[in-house]
Scaffold this motif. Structure first.
Motif, PDB file in Angstrom:
ATOM      1  N   ARG A  67      -5.202  11.930 -60.256  1.00 46.94           N
ATOM      2  CA  ARG A  67      -6.901  11.976 -60.465  1.00 46.94           C
ATOM      3  C   ARG A  67      -7.115  10.525 -61.076  1.00 46.94           C
ATOM      4  N   ASP A  68      -5.972   9.828 -61.649  1.00 46.71           N
ATOM      5  CA  ASP A  68      -6.266   8.693 -62.453  1.00 46.71           C
ATOM      6  C   ASP A  68      -5.983   7.276 -61.804  1.00 46.71           C
ATOM      7  N   ALA A  69      -5.080   7.249 -60.717  1.00 46.93           N
ATOM      8  CA  ALA A  69      -4.498   6.267 -60.223  1.00 46.93           C
ATOM      9  C   ALA A  69      -4.518   6.250 -58.618  1.00 46.93           C
ATOM     10  N   PRO A  70      -4.822   4.916 -57.942  1.00 47.19           N
ATOM     11  CA  PRO A  70      -4.701   4.960 -56.590  1.00 47.19           C
ATOM     12  C   PRO A  70      -3.241   5.388 -56.187  1.00 47.19           C
ATOM     13  N   PHE A  71      -3.111   6.074 -55.027  1.00 45.94           N
ATOM     14  CA  PHE A  71      -1.666   6.281 -54.466  1.00 45.94           C
ATOM     15  C   PHE A  71      -1.668   6.314 -53.061  1.00 45.94           C
ATOM     16  N   ASP A  72      -2.925   5.990 -52.225  1.00 46.13           N
ATOM     17  CA  ASP A  72      -2.953   5.997 -50.882  1.00 46.13           C
ATOM     18  C   ASP A  72      -2.306   4.896 -50.296  1.00 46.13           C
ATOM     19  N   GLU A  73      -1.787   3.659 -50.686  1.00 44.68           N
ATOM     20  CA  GLU A  73      -1.097   2.711 -50.251  1.00 44.68           C
ATOM     21  C   GLU A  73       0.128   2.449 -51.034  1.00 44.68           C
ATOM     22  N   GLY A  74       0.635   3.252 -51.684  1.00 48.62           N
ATOM     23  CA  GLY A  74       1.884   3.126 -52.526  1.00 48.62           C
ATOM     24  C   GLY A  74       1.625   3.498 -53.989  1.00 48.62           C
ATOM     25  N   LEU A  75       2.888   4.174 -54.528  1.00 46.17           N
ATOM     26  CA  LEU A  75       2.755   4.444 -55.734  1.00 46.17           C
ATOM     27  C   LEU A  75       2.529   3.637 -57.128  1.00 46.17           C
ATOM     28  N   PRO A  76       2.078   3.957 -58.042  1.00 40.09           N
ATOM     29  CA  PRO A  76       1.944   2.768 -59.201  1.00 40.09           C
ATOM     30  C   PRO A  76       3.342   2.080 -59.405  1.00 40.09           C
ATOM     31  N   ILE A  77       3.017   0.653 -59.702  1.00 40.13           N
ATOM     32  CA  ILE A  77       4.322  -0.080 -60.064  1.00 40.13           C
ATOM     33  C   ILE A  77       4.441  -0.304 -61.570  1.00 40.13           C
ATOM     34  N   PRO A  78       5.422   0.224 -62.209  1.00 35.09           N
ATOM     35  CA  PRO A  78       5.747  -0.001 -63.446  1.00 35.09           C
ATOM     36  C   PRO A  78       5.875  -1.492 -63.882  1.00 35.09           C
ATOM     37  N   ARG A  79       5.277  -1.882 -64.824  1.00 36.65           N
ATOM     38  CA  ARG A  79       5.259  -3.239 -65.250  1.00 36.65           C
ATOM     39  C   ARG A  79       6.537  -3.582 -66.128  1.00 36.65           C
ATOM     40  N   ARG A  80       7.356  -2.599 -66.363  1.00 33.89           N
ATOM     41  CA  ARG A  80       8.480  -2.860 -67.100  1.00 33.89           C
ATOM     42  C   ARG A  80       9.655  -2.684 -66.199  1.00 33.89           C
ATOM     43  N   GLU A  81      10.770  -3.559 -66.324  1.00 35.18           N
ATOM     44  CA  GLU A  81      11.984  -3.607 -65.729  1.00 35.18           C
ATOM     45  C   GLU A  81      12.707  -2.365 -65.895  1.00 35.18           C
ATOM     46  N   LEU A  83      12.024   0.639 -64.780  1.00 31.88           N
ATOM     47  CA  LEU A  83      11.432   2.041 -64.286  1.00 31.88           C
ATOM     48  C   LEU A  83      10.876   1.906 -62.937  1.00 31.88           C
ATOM     49  N   THR A  84      11.041   3.153 -62.209  1.00 33.23           N
ATOM     50  CA  THR A  84      10.725   3.159 -60.929  1.00 33.23           C
ATOM     51  C   THR A  84       9.911   4.813 -60.957  1.00 33.23           C
ATOM     52  N   VAL A  85       8.566   4.580 -60.201  1.00 32.43           N
ATOM     53  CA  VAL A  85       7.971   6.071 -60.191  1.00 32.43           C
ATOM     54  C   VAL A  85       8.634   6.707 -58.993  1.00 32.43           C
ATOM     55  N   VAL A  86       8.931   7.966 -59.362  1.00 27.77           N
ATOM     56  CA  VAL A  86       9.476   8.789 -58.246  1.00 27.77           C
ATOM     57  C   VAL A  86       8.691   9.662 -57.369  1.00 27.77           C
ATOM     58  N   ARG A  87       7.480  10.135 -58.199  1.00 24.31           N
ATOM     59  CA  ARG A  87       6.390  10.667 -57.367  1.00 24.31           C
ATOM     60  C   ARG A  87       5.343  11.003 -58.285  1.00 24.31           C
ATOM     61  N   MET A  88       4.057  11.344 -57.769  1.00 21.32           N
ATOM     62  CA  MET A  88       2.947  11.485 -58.379  1.00 21.32           C
ATOM     63  C   MET A  88       2.619  12.928 -58.192  1.00 21.32           C
TER      64      MET A  88
END
Length: 139
Positions: A67-81, A83-88
């Protein structure tokens, strides 16, 4: 004007969402030809979220979801080394990496078009993250 009627009209400016308005950390960054020249485009959005839970070491649940972030062309990218987004999920995002409950994490987004229709008002911040204004979106 002499001899002519001055006609005034009311116009409503509509700005269509899209990458010609803003850049991103994913989909367009990978495809733009401007990355090959000096002064490449900078992402226009960051989404910040608190770590809500760390159910096991190396796994965190943050308060940002579909509801907060786009995800249709890829998951959000953490700006800190590290970290990895697993799923939303609808209202949460699962992140792998070392985080503590209460920490704030910045995420870049991919494909900014759908960010414009999720948020009616976007905060405009300066380099120190002080809110200096707002941007209204209309969809």
């Amino acid at each position: 004007m002499i001899g002519r009627e001055l006609v005034t009209t009311q116009a409503q400016v509509i700005l269509r969402s899209g990458a010609y308005v803003s850049h991103d950390d994913g989909y367009y960054r990978e495809r733009t030809p401007f990355n090959r020249i000096q002064g490449s485009l900078e992402p226009a959005f960051e989404i910040w979220a608190h770590v809500l839970s760390t159910p096991e070491p190396g796994l965190a649940i943050v308060g940002m979801g579909k509801r907060d972030a786009p995800f249709d062309e890829g998951l959000p990218i953490p700006r800190r080394e590290g970290l990895t987004v697993v799923r939303m999920q609808d209202q949460h995002t699962i992140v792998r990496g070392s985080l503590e409950v209460g920490e704030l994490v910045a995420f870049g987004i991919s494909h900014p078009c759908t960010a414009f229709d999720k948020w009616r008002v976007l905060p405009l911040v300066d380099a120190d993250y002080t809110v200096v204004g707002t941007i209204n979106t209309h969809f």
